[in-house]
Design a protein around this motif. Structure first.
Motif, mmCIF file in Angstrom:
data_model
loop_
_atom_site.group_PDB
_atom_site.id
_atom_site.type_symbol
_atom_site.label_atom_id
_atom_site.label_comp_id
_atom_site.label_asym_id
_atom_site.label_seq_id
_atom_site.Cartn_x
_atom_site.Cartn_y
_atom_site.Cartn_z
ATOM 1 N N ASP A 242 1.760 6.638 -6.902
ATOM 2 C CA ASP A 242 0.007 7.416 -6.910
ATOM 3 C C ASP A 242 0.916 8.872 -7.133
ATOM 4 O O ASP A 242 1.053 9.855 -8.077
ATOM 5 N N THR B 202 3.791 1.624 -0.969
ATOM 6 C CA THR B 202 4.613 1.661 -1.935
ATOM 7 C C THR B 202 3.573 2.505 -3.655
ATOM 8 O O THR B 202 4.184 3.360 -4.199
ATOM 9 N N LYS B 203 2.137 1.819 -3.108
ATOM 10 C CA LYS B 203 1.269 1.690 -4.333
ATOM 11 C C LYS B 203 1.071 3.412 -4.354
ATOM 12 O O LYS B 203 0.891 4.070 -4.820
ATOM 13 N N THR B 204 0.972 4.035 -3.149
ATOM 14 C CA THR B 204 0.638 5.249 -2.683
ATOM 15 C C THR B 204 1.340 6.014 -3.314
ATOM 16 O O THR B 204 1.155 6.818 -3.754
ATOM 17 N N ALA C 73 6.885 -1.138 -6.798
ATOM 18 C CA ALA C 73 5.236 -1.884 -6.507
ATOM 19 C C ALA C 73 5.017 -3.360 -6.913
ATOM 20 O O ALA C 73 4.219 -4.137 -6.083
ATOM 21 N N LYS C 74 5.755 -3.103 -8.507
ATOM 22 C CA LYS C 74 4.960 -4.358 -8.957
ATOM 23 C C LYS C 74 5.707 -5.704 -8.273
ATOM 24 O O LYS C 74 4.830 -6.830 -8.343
ATOM 25 N N GLY D 6 6.782 2.988 -9.942
ATOM 26 C CA GLY D 6 6.159 1.198 -10.482
ATOM 27 C C GLY D 6 6.849 0.186 -10.253
ATOM 28 O O GLY D 6 6.311 -0.843 -9.682
ATOM 29 N N LEU E 263 4.156 -6.810 -5.604
ATOM 30 C CA LEU E 263 2.615 -7.013 -6.065
ATOM 31 C C LEU E 263 3.109 -8.793 -6.486
ATOM 32 O O LEU E 263 1.345 -9.630 -6.007
ATOM 33 N N SER F 243 0.781 -0.873 0.081
ATOM 34 C CA SER F 243 0.210 -0.023 0.105
ATOM 35 C C SER F 243 1.144 0.777 0.108
ATOM 36 O O SER F 243 0.375 2.536 -0.683
#
Length: 355
Positions: free
Chosen positions: A178, A173-175, A205-206, A202, A209, A171
């Motif tokens: 963004d 890293t995704k924030t 984050a990948k 990115g 995930l 969360s």
């Protein structure tokens, strides 16, 4: 920018154990100092929510500690007063849920609050009183050792523990991705360099995930194994129930022959036949056999008459010889029992009498 409860909740869910994560969220809250009361109550609703795991609640307490101390040091807003009103109540709910290590760290934070006089003396006393009085339900949670987890569930529990720990980093890293993507300006002279930075964020984050996806696939496999095993056990249980019912029914004293049903089930069955029909068929076969044989009754009567006449003429002196020869048929004569054989015998007798 006005305060957004959804955005604040998102930041709380994105927290991880790193200082950078806590400081960044704290800085954002300091910019919302005008809504300090709303921030405090939003924080309280998040922390006492039953669906929030203890790790996330623990990190939320760390965030509150940082923002309160930063606000006091920078003289920004009145975060100490706003959080002081709700802190005893929140800790009374949350502290008993924490494991031993988390409790130790929270106790250390409260000691710092006392040393630095973050809250007033009455608030600090109330907080300490809540730390000394964990609820009974929470004590049971803490005392439940992980060793009591069923062996079939240990692997699954380990996977879910990894998933829980990784969610905060994902969360966060995704924030960050963004935010950096939103700040990316195509008209900037360093757009190319900024884009590469966003691309690296990115990729991080990948990667996080992808790791989470691997864990989830493994969790699905483990759950499927458990499901298949339980279905198999349920089938075996159902079979044994039927077996017990069958044995009890066979041994039921109300049954006239308790063992008869089992014996009947074990014995082979045959088609019943009608004895009267069999006898009738046998009679028909015998009757047909009689019809096929030639009748010799008339021949036997004629031969007897001829023999009687010859005996009368022969005389008494040859009677014994004649009777001996006459009533001693050969096997061929008995088997054949035909007119040709009888005639041959008469001719032999006449020849003897003539001599």
């Amino acid at each position: 920018m006005s305060f957004s409860e959804e955005q604040f909740t998102s930041k709380l869910n994105a927290l991880d154990e790193t200082q950078e994560s806590i400081v960044n969220a704290s800085k954002w809250l300091l910019t919302q100092y005008k809504e300090v009361d709303q921030i405090a109550h939003c924080w309280k609703r998040f922390v006492i929510r039953p669906s929030i795991n203890t790790r996330r609640k623990f990190l939320a307490i760390y965030l509150a500690n940082d923002v309160i101390q930063q606000a006091k040091h920078k003289r920004v807003g009145d975060f100490g007063t706003a959080f002081g009103k709700i802190m005893p109540e929140v800790l009374s709910e949350v502290y008993p849920e924490l494991n031993q290590e988390m409790r130790r760290k929270v106790k250390r934070v409260v000691d710092i609050w006392k040393q630095r006089q973050v809250f007033s003396e009455p608030v600090i006393e109330m907080v300490y009183s809540k730390l000394r009085e964990p609820s009974k339900g929470a004590s049971r949670i803490e005392e439940a050792p992980s060793a009591k987890i069923a062996p079939e569930l240990r692997q699954l529990a380990s996977i879910f523990d990894q998933l829980t720990k990784s969610q905060g980093g994902i969360s966060s890293t995704k924030t960050k991705f963004d935010s950096s993507l939103e700040a990316l300006d195509p008209n900037s002279a360093v757009y190319s360099e900024n884009y590469k930075t966003v691309q690296r964020i990115g990729q991080v984050a990948k990667d996080a995930l992808q790791k989470s996806m691997v864990n989830r696939q493994q969790a699905i496999k483990e759950l499927q194994k458990l499901l298949d095993f339980q279905n198999e056990q349920a089938s075996q249980d159902q079979f044994m129930v039927g077996e017990i019912d069958e044995v009890l029914a066979a041994k039921d004293p109300q049954n006239s022959n308790p063992n008869g049903s089992l014996e009947a089930a074990m014995m082979p069955t045959y088609e019943e036949t009608d004895e009267s029909d069999s006898d009738a068929e046998k009679s028909d076969i015998e009757e047909q056999g009689k019809k096929r044989l030639p009748s010799t009754a008339g021949i036997e009567n004629d031969n007897f008459k001829r023999q009687k006449s010859i005996i009368s003429d022969a005389g008494a002196e040859n009677l014994e010889t004649i009777e001996a020869e006459l009533y001693e048929p050969t096997p061929a004569e008995v088997a054949a029992n035909s007119p040709v054989t009888v005639t041959s015998s008469i001719q032999d007798l006449l020849s003897k009498l003539a001599n």
